[in-house]
Design a protein around this motif. Structure first.
Motif, PDB file in Angstrom:
ATOM      1  N   VAL A 492      -6.375  -3.915   7.017  1.00 10.55           N
ATOM      2  CA  VAL A 492      -5.470  -3.790   8.165  1.00 10.55           C
ATOM      3  C   VAL A 492      -4.017  -3.805   7.708  1.00 10.55           C
ATOM      4  O   VAL A 492      -3.595  -4.637   6.902  1.00 10.55           O
ATOM      5  N   GLY A 493      -3.256  -2.836   8.219  1.00 11.90           N
ATOM      6  CA  GLY A 493      -1.839  -2.768   7.857  1.00 11.90           C
ATOM      7  C   GLY A 493      -1.262  -1.406   8.151  1.00 11.90           C
ATOM      8  O   GLY A 493      -1.923  -0.521   8.705  1.00 11.90           O
ATOM      9  N   LYS A 494      -0.027  -1.212   7.751  1.00 16.18           N
ATOM     10  CA  LYS A 494       0.688   0.044   7.957  1.00 16.18           C
ATOM     11  C   LYS A 494       1.035   0.622   6.598  1.00 16.18           C
ATOM     12  O   LYS A 494       1.625  -0.054   5.752  1.00 16.18           O
ATOM     13  N   TYR A 495       0.662   1.889   6.384  1.00 14.55           N
ATOM     14  CA  TYR A 495       0.843   2.535   5.090  1.00 14.55           C
ATOM     15  C   TYR A 495       1.774   3.737   5.251  1.00 14.55           C
ATOM     16  O   TYR A 495       1.595   4.565   6.144  1.00 14.55           O
ATOM     17  N   GLN A 496       2.765   3.832   4.382  1.00 15.59           N
ATOM     18  CA  GLN A 496       3.767   4.901   4.474  1.00 15.59           C
ATOM     19  C   GLN A 496       3.416   6.026   3.500  1.00 15.59           C
ATOM     20  O   GLN A 496       3.426   5.855   2.291  1.00 15.59           O
ATOM     21  N   LEU A 497       3.150   7.233   4.069  1.00 23.29           N
ATOM     22  CA  LEU A 497       2.787   8.372   3.251  1.00 23.29           C
ATOM     23  C   LEU A 497       3.977   9.281   2.976  1.00 23.29           C
ATOM     24  O   LEU A 497       3.959  10.070   2.031  1.00 23.29           O
ATOM     25  N   SER A 498       4.983   9.220   3.843  1.00 23.24           N
ATOM     26  CA  SER A 498       6.222   9.958   3.618  1.00 23.24           C
ATOM     27  C   SER A 498       7.324   9.235   4.373  1.00 23.24           C
ATOM     28  O   SER A 498       7.100   8.171   4.964  1.00 23.24           O
ATOM     29  N   LEU A 499       8.512   9.825   4.370  1.00 20.68           N
ATOM     30  CA  LEU A 499       9.659   9.155   4.971  1.00 20.68           C
ATOM     31  C   LEU A 499       9.408   8.742   6.410  1.00 20.68           C
ATOM     32  O   LEU A 499       9.757   7.630   6.817  1.00 20.68           O
ATOM     33  N   ASP A 500       8.797   9.632   7.203  1.00 17.85           N
ATOM     34  CA  ASP A 500       8.598   9.331   8.621  1.00 17.85           C
ATOM     35  C   ASP A 500       7.148   9.497   9.064  1.00 17.85           C
ATOM     36  O   ASP A 500       6.859   9.743  10.225  1.00 17.85           O
TER      37      ASP A 500
END
Length: 569
Positions: A492-500
């Protein structure tokens, strides 16, 4: 596996095109010709309306072998454009005071059906008509006897059973998530409310008033004579008989009939009849989400605040409809191929839209070489051409797959096997070539090799239910993967694949969900520890563990792309 992915006052309109020069541009005609000549589509028919002018253009045939030229009277499956008929009939019931968009669907379903709710909120008719019910795209209890006609034996009992046992995974009304199930259910609710079949409702409320004599769910004898045979790639395929969920995609029609339908929609603002008023209601914005960048009327998609659009597809057909009520322009495009024709409609509605050049099919050249020489010569040509003429031909994954099925269906199994083996060698990381090769091995009696390739296909795409079902039928034991709720929480969490662009992972009641920025939430399923897959699209997710044993990265695999994302929350 084959590529697979709808009033009693009579109007009298003059739907015949006036004597005039064609209003369909030559650029569009040339593009249509290139699609047919290069075997992207078998036949294409366009009906175009510009104010009071109507024009048709047809090119191609009703079948690859022994076909006749298609025309405005040729019969096609219109797939999900059927949903706009469903919404229009619902709007008629609302205009007549028989139903309300705010009615909960439980009001119309048998009391034995347990309709799912979420946080005290009930699913309404409007939720079904705008794809905001939180019901999934398809029910998961379909077990068709013929996978090439997958809806034919799906029953109301199965529909009720699925609805009664389904748990909603997101809030009702929060997102618009396309649901064939929901719109099919709406069609059935209209049946229950009226005591008529969905086809009878279509005929009474739309087809008869608009003199659409070739618009039916069940083919009449006359329609059968003019049927354009459906094609998956280069192979003829079964028609889809969609009855229980007919409101989602069961209608067959002609370009001539559909021009009458589009014309009536364009002129509905006159409000002269109940059908006019119903169409007006069906066109009004009923759901809008800035987050999703989506706006829905009743079934119709609203694009750029101006265009009303809906496309459709079944196993061997694609269709596209669009309208601009302000400029009184509309279009319908029908094809007897499972290759999308949206670009043709968009070009006619938006002349600045660029049409991409169509490359000749490498399968067409190979088929001729097999006929004139042999399979070895054809394979040699393919390998040489892919090196020296890579930009000349269309070498996509479906070229060899479709050609292979042409020979497999003619019981020329050795040629089919050679083509499928070549496809596997060319696309070793794709699931479908292994599935097709396995099917050919099974047909030739080589069960061990079939099992090996079905397993490989399933490993590459764990959502391949066809491979799973065939393996089970061969008594191959497939172990279900179980990931404990405690381990699921570590993802569980938030994953950043690009700037937005972010992907948020959540868990509820022992199930894991993925939600990308601006998109709906989808369940993901485990294939092994730290590895999951989606069923709504062919995509996989892998979670990575750092040196201290914590999940700090997620990788998305989709459409040949590898997209890593760092955990930021």
């Amino acid at each position: 596996m084959k590529k697979s992915i709808l009033i009693l006052i009579v109007f009298i309109y003059s739907f015949q095109a006036k004597a005039q020069e064609s209003i369909i541009p030559d650029e569009v005609k040339t593009y249509i010709q290139s699609r047919v000549n290069n075997q992207v589509n078998v036949g294409i028919v366009v009906g175009y309306i510009d104010d009071q002018n109507i024009d048709y253009y047809s090119y191609g045939n009703t079948a690859i072998e022994n076909g006749t030229p298609v025309n405005k009277k040729s019969v096609f499956e219109i797939g999900s454009i059927s949903k706009t008929f469903t919404a229009t009939i619902l709007a008629i019931k609302v205009i007549n005071g028989e139903m309300s968009l705010d009615d909960p669907i439980s009001k119309y379903l048998p009391k034995t059906v347990k309709v799912p709710t979420k946080n005290g909120k009930e699913i309404t008719l409007q939720h079904l008509a705008t794809h905001t019910s939180a019901l999934p795209r398809m029910p998961d209890n379909m077990s068709p006897k013929n996978e090439n006609n997958p809806f034919a034996d799906y029953t109301y009992k199965q529909l009720y059973n699925f609805i009664s046992n389904y748990e909603l995974t997101r809030d009702i009304g929060a997102f618009s998530e396309y649901s064939n199930l929901g719109m099919g259910l709406l069609g059935h609710i209209l049946e229950l409310q009226s005591g008529q079949t969905f086809e009878e409702l279509v005929i009474q409320h739309i087809a008869n008033p608009l003199q659409m004599t070739d618009t039916r769910l069940v083919l009449t004898q006359q329609m059968k004579k003019r049927l354009a045979k459906g094609h998956a790639g280069l192979s003829e395929t079964n028609n889809w008989d969609i009855i229980t969920l007919g409101g989602a995609g069961g209608i067959r029609s002609t370009t001539s009939d559909m021009v009458k339908y589009i014309k009536a929609n364009l002129n509905s603002d006159s409000g002269k009849t109940a059908l006019d008023k119903a169409m007006q209601l069906a066109h009004q914005s009923a759901f809008k989400s800035e987050e999703q960048h989506i706006e829905m009327a009743l079934a119709w998609h609203i694009e750029n605040g101006k265009f009303l659009m809906h496309n459709g597809a079944t196993g061997g057909y694609c269709a596209m409809s669009a309208m601009d009520k302000v400029d009184k322009k509309g279009v319908i495009v029908l094809t007897n191929s499972n290759e999308n024709v949206d670009a043709i409609a968009i070009k006619l509605m938006v002349p600045s839209y660029p049409l991409q050049p169509v490359k000749p099919s490498v399968a067409k050249i190979m088929a001729k070489k097999i006929k004139d020489s042999n399979i070895d010569e054809a394979i040699m040509f393919y390998k040489n051409a892919k090196v020296s003429q890579a930009d000349t031909y269309n070498f996509d994954i479906e070229q060899l797959n479709s050609l292979g099925y042409q020979f497999l269906e003619k019981d020329q199994t050795e040629i089919a096997l050679a083509l499928f083996k070549l496809n596997v060698a060319q696309f070793p990381e794709a699931s479908n070539p292994y599935d097709s090769l396995a099917e050919a091995y099974l047909k030739s009696g080589e069960q061990t090799l079939a099992i090996t390739n079905y397993k490989k296909s399933l490993a590459l795409n764990p959502a391949n239910d066809n491979a799973r079902d065939v393996l089970k039928s061969l008594d191959v034991v497939l172990e279900d993967v179980f990931i404990s709720p405690e381990i699921l929480k570590t993802y569980v969490g938030k994953y950043q694949l690009s700037l937005d662009f972010f992907i948020t992972i959540t868990t509820t009641e022992g199930r894991l969900f993925l939600q990308a920025t601006g998109q709906s939430k989808f369940e993901i399923y485990p294939s092994e520890v730290n590895k999951f897959y989606l069923k709504v699209v062919e995509a996989k997710v892998e979670f990575k563990v750092n040196t201290v044993g914590e999940i700090d990265q997620m990788i998305l695999f989709q459409n040949g792309q590898v997209l890593p994302g760092q955990r930021v929350e």
